[in-house]
Motif scaffolding. Sequence first.
Motif, PDB file in Angstrom:
ATOM      1  N   PHE A  83     156.912  19.836  31.919  1.00 30.86           N
ATOM      2  CA  PHE A  83     155.561  19.304  31.731  1.00 30.86           C
ATOM      3  C   PHE A  83     154.623  20.455  31.377  1.00 30.86           C
ATOM      4  O   PHE A  83     154.724  21.533  31.954  1.00 30.86           O
ATOM      5  N   GLN A  84     153.735  20.203  30.434  1.00 32.49           N
ATOM      6  CA  GLN A  84     152.653  21.162  30.203  1.00 32.49           C
ATOM      7  C   GLN A  84     151.327  20.435  30.312  1.00 32.49           C
ATOM      8  O   GLN A  84     151.056  19.501  29.560  1.00 32.49           O
ATOM      9  N   PHE A  85     150.535  20.877  31.275  1.00 35.95           N
ATOM     10  CA  PHE A  85     149.223  20.278  31.510  1.00 35.95           C
ATOM     11  C   PHE A  85     148.143  21.193  30.932  1.00 35.95           C
ATOM     12  O   PHE A  85     148.422  22.335  30.549  1.00 35.95           O
ATOM     13  N   ARG A  86     146.933  20.701  30.903  1.00 40.88           N
ATOM     14  CA  ARG A  86     145.810  21.466  30.361  1.00 40.88           C
ATOM     15  C   ARG A  86     144.637  21.354  31.346  1.00 40.88           C
ATOM     16  O   ARG A  86     144.350  20.280  31.863  1.00 40.88           O
ATOM     17  N   THR A  87     143.999  22.496  31.596  1.00 33.14           N
ATOM     18  CA  THR A  87     142.871  22.481  32.533  1.00 33.14           C
ATOM     19  C   THR A  87     141.581  22.120  31.813  1.00 33.14           C
ATOM     20  O   THR A  87     141.538  22.060  30.583  1.00 33.14           O
ATOM     21  N   VAL A  88     140.519  21.929  32.592  1.00 27.17           N
ATOM     22  CA  VAL A  88     139.225  21.550  32.039  1.00 27.17           C
ATOM     23  C   VAL A  88     138.710  22.616  31.066  1.00 27.17           C
ATOM     24  O   VAL A  88     138.010  22.301  30.108  1.00 27.17           O
ATOM     25  N   SER A  89     139.088  23.874  31.278  1.00 25.91           N
ATOM     26  CA  SER A  89     138.669  24.948  30.366  1.00 25.91           C
ATOM     27  C   SER A  89     139.677  25.186  29.255  1.00 25.91           C
ATOM     28  O   SER A  89     139.527  26.121  28.467  1.00 25.91           O
ATOM     29  N   GLY A  90     140.731  24.368  29.211  1.00 27.40           N
ATOM     30  CA  GLY A  90     141.696  24.448  28.121  1.00 27.40           C
ATOM     31  C   GLY A  90     142.896  25.340  28.365  1.00 27.40           C
ATOM     32  O   GLY A  90     143.674  25.601  27.450  1.00 27.40           O
ATOM     33  N   PHE A  91     143.072  25.809  29.606  1.00 26.35           N
ATOM     34  CA  PHE A  91     144.223  26.668  29.886  1.00 26.35           C
ATOM     35  C   PHE A  91     145.475  25.826  30.145  1.00 26.35           C
ATOM     36  O   PHE A  91     145.401  24.795  30.815  1.00 26.35           O
ATOM     37  N   PRO A  92     146.644  26.269  29.614  1.00 24.82           N
ATOM     38  CA  PRO A  92     147.880  25.518  29.862  1.00 24.82           C
ATOM     39  C   PRO A  92     148.441  25.798  31.248  1.00 24.82           C
ATOM     40  O   PRO A  92     148.325  26.911  31.757  1.00 24.82           O
ATOM     41  N   VAL A  93     149.035  24.775  31.844  1.00 26.11           N
ATOM     42  CA  VAL A  93     149.716  24.919  33.137  1.00 26.11           C
ATOM     43  C   VAL A  93     151.093  24.291  32.975  1.00 26.11           C
ATOM     44  O   VAL A  93     151.207  23.103  32.694  1.00 26.11           O
ATOM     45  N   LYS A  94     152.142  25.109  33.114  1.00 20.62           N
ATOM     46  CA  LYS A  94     153.496  24.595  32.942  1.00 20.62           C
ATOM     47  C   LYS A  94     154.093  24.251  34.296  1.00 20.62           C
ATOM     48  O   LYS A  94     153.857  24.941  35.285  1.00 20.62           O
ATOM     49  N   GLY A 143     143.646  30.061  38.375  1.00 17.82           N
ATOM     50  CA  GLY A 143     142.234  30.452  38.426  1.00 17.82           C
ATOM     51  C   GLY A 143     141.346  29.368  39.015  1.00 17.82           C
ATOM     52  O   GLY A 143     140.130  29.400  38.835  1.00 17.82           O
ATOM     53  N   GLU A 144     141.955  28.392  39.711  1.00 22.68           N
ATOM     54  CA  GLU A 144     141.242  27.275  40.351  1.00 22.68           C
ATOM     55  C   GLU A 144     140.555  26.367  39.345  1.00 22.68           C
ATOM     56  O   GLU A 144     139.544  25.744  39.633  1.00 22.68           O
ATOM     57  N   ASP A 145     141.090  26.306  38.112  1.00 24.91           N
ATOM     58  CA  ASP A 145     140.552  25.433  37.075  1.00 24.91           C
ATOM     59  C   ASP A 145     141.308  24.098  37.157  1.00 24.91           C
ATOM     60  O   ASP A 145     142.548  24.077  37.096  1.00 24.91           O
ATOM     61  N   ASP A 146     140.582  23.006  37.279  1.00 29.69           N
ATOM     62  CA  ASP A 146     141.214  21.695  37.461  1.00 29.69           C
ATOM     63  C   ASP A 146     142.078  21.276  36.276  1.00 29.69           C
ATOM     64  O   ASP A 146     141.684  21.439  35.123  1.00 29.69           O
ATOM     65  N   ILE A 147     143.230  20.656  36.560  1.00 24.91           N
ATOM     66  CA  ILE A 147     144.084  20.083  35.514  1.00 24.91           C
ATOM     67  C   ILE A 147     143.496  18.725  35.132  1.00 24.91           C
ATOM     68  O   ILE A 147     143.179  17.911  36.008  1.00 24.91           O
ATOM     69  N   VAL A 148     143.333  18.495  33.818  1.00 21.30           N
ATOM     70  CA  VAL A 148     142.705  17.234  33.381  1.00 21.30           C
ATOM     71  C   VAL A 148     143.516  16.449  32.351  1.00 21.30           C
ATOM     72  O   VAL A 148     143.242  15.276  32.110  1.00 21.30           O
ATOM     73  N   SER A 149     144.490  17.112  31.687  1.00 17.63           N
ATOM     74  CA  SER A 149     145.262  16.374  30.685  1.00 17.63           C
ATOM     75  C   SER A 149     146.682  16.911  30.589  1.00 17.63           C
ATOM     76  O   SER A 149     147.028  17.904  31.239  1.00 17.63           O
ATOM     77  N   THR A 150     147.501  16.241  29.773  1.00 18.82           N
ATOM     78  CA  THR A 150     148.907  16.614  29.629  1.00 18.82           C
ATOM     79  C   THR A 150     149.234  16.819  28.155  1.00 18.82           C
ATOM     80  O   THR A 150     148.920  15.957  27.332  1.00 18.82           O
ATOM     81  N   ASP A 151     149.827  17.960  27.840  1.00 20.20           N
ATOM     82  CA  ASP A 151     150.229  18.236  26.454  1.00 20.20           C
ATOM     83  C   ASP A 151     151.547  17.554  26.125  1.00 20.20           C
ATOM     84  O   ASP A 151     151.693  16.948  25.075  1.00 20.20           O
ATOM     85  N   PHE A 152     152.530  17.714  27.019  1.00 19.56           N
ATOM     86  CA  PHE A 152     153.821  17.072  26.782  1.00 19.56           C
ATOM     87  C   PHE A 152     154.593  16.898  28.080  1.00 19.56           C
ATOM     88  O   PHE A 152     154.298  17.555  29.089  1.00 19.56           O
ATOM     89  N   ALA A 153     155.553  15.997  28.025  1.00 20.25           N
ATOM     90  CA  ALA A 153     156.489  15.770  29.132  1.00 20.25           C
ATOM     91  C   ALA A 153     157.847  15.548  28.484  1.00 20.25           C
ATOM     92  O   ALA A 153     158.060  14.519  27.843  1.00 20.25           O
ATOM     93  N   ARG A 154     158.758  16.527  28.619  1.00 16.47           N
ATOM     94  CA  ARG A 154     160.026  16.483  27.893  1.00 16.47           C
ATOM     95  C   ARG A 154     161.189  16.848  28.801  1.00 16.47           C
ATOM     96  O   ARG A 154     160.999  17.506  29.827  1.00 16.47           O
TER      97      ARG A 154
END
Lengths: 164, 77
Positions: A83-94, A143-154
């Motif tokens: 899974f790759q998520f995206r934070t409110v500031s646009g940072f990826p979270v894997k 960096g305590e930036d909230d996750i708000v969306s998902t780029d992919f789930a594979r």
Amino acid sequence: MVAVQIIYSVIDDSNDTAQTSLNFPLDWTIAQFGEFGVAMATLLDALLSGKVEKAELCVGIDISSLTSNTALSTSDIEEIGAFQFRTVSGFPVKMNLPCIDELLVLSGSDDLDQADADIVAFISAMESGIVTAGGTITPCDVGEDDIVSTDFARERFRASGQRR
Amino acid sequence: MNELQMKIVGLVEKAGTSITWESLMNGLDYREQQQALKMIRPLQKQGIIDREVKHDKASGKVVLTIKRGKTKIESST
């Protein structure tokens, strides 16, 4: 800096183990983290063919209430839900979930089924949090930036880190 | 709002104030089901739809509920 991390250990049928983790700011009580931890473990149990062996937040979280939490004969920690998520500031979270249940992969594709109730509940939990008695807890990045969306789930495959 | 988003909002309103993910999927065809989550995110951002993930300790399951948001929209159905 992230103050708290919940670490889940997953074991497959060959007794191979792997871990996946979540980061949080220290904004909630240990009891609230415990409630979130069990809820997220329940989601992982629904998604994975392996057994969620333990969850740790400095001290362990009791996940004995999980039902059907066993390592199926088809479970394999080299089979990853990536899974790759995206934070409110646009940072990826894997986040890599070992032992992803192959029944959740769409046929003719490596995409996980984003209509499946368990997959969507997991993604929604990552993006919008899980409701607990004291409020809704949402995961963040380092960096305590909230996750708000998902780029992919594979589905992905990778060599296991441990052999027995 | 596109056709699928209007359909999703309509299904939530038809159910009352909230609908389980499974019930929402029952109201959509296969192609719409695969697009539903993508369509819900912007609706949630606008406050039209809300998502609630809760651990139901009685059943031992974690349930996703799609709820009506605080922002009201003109009925299109």
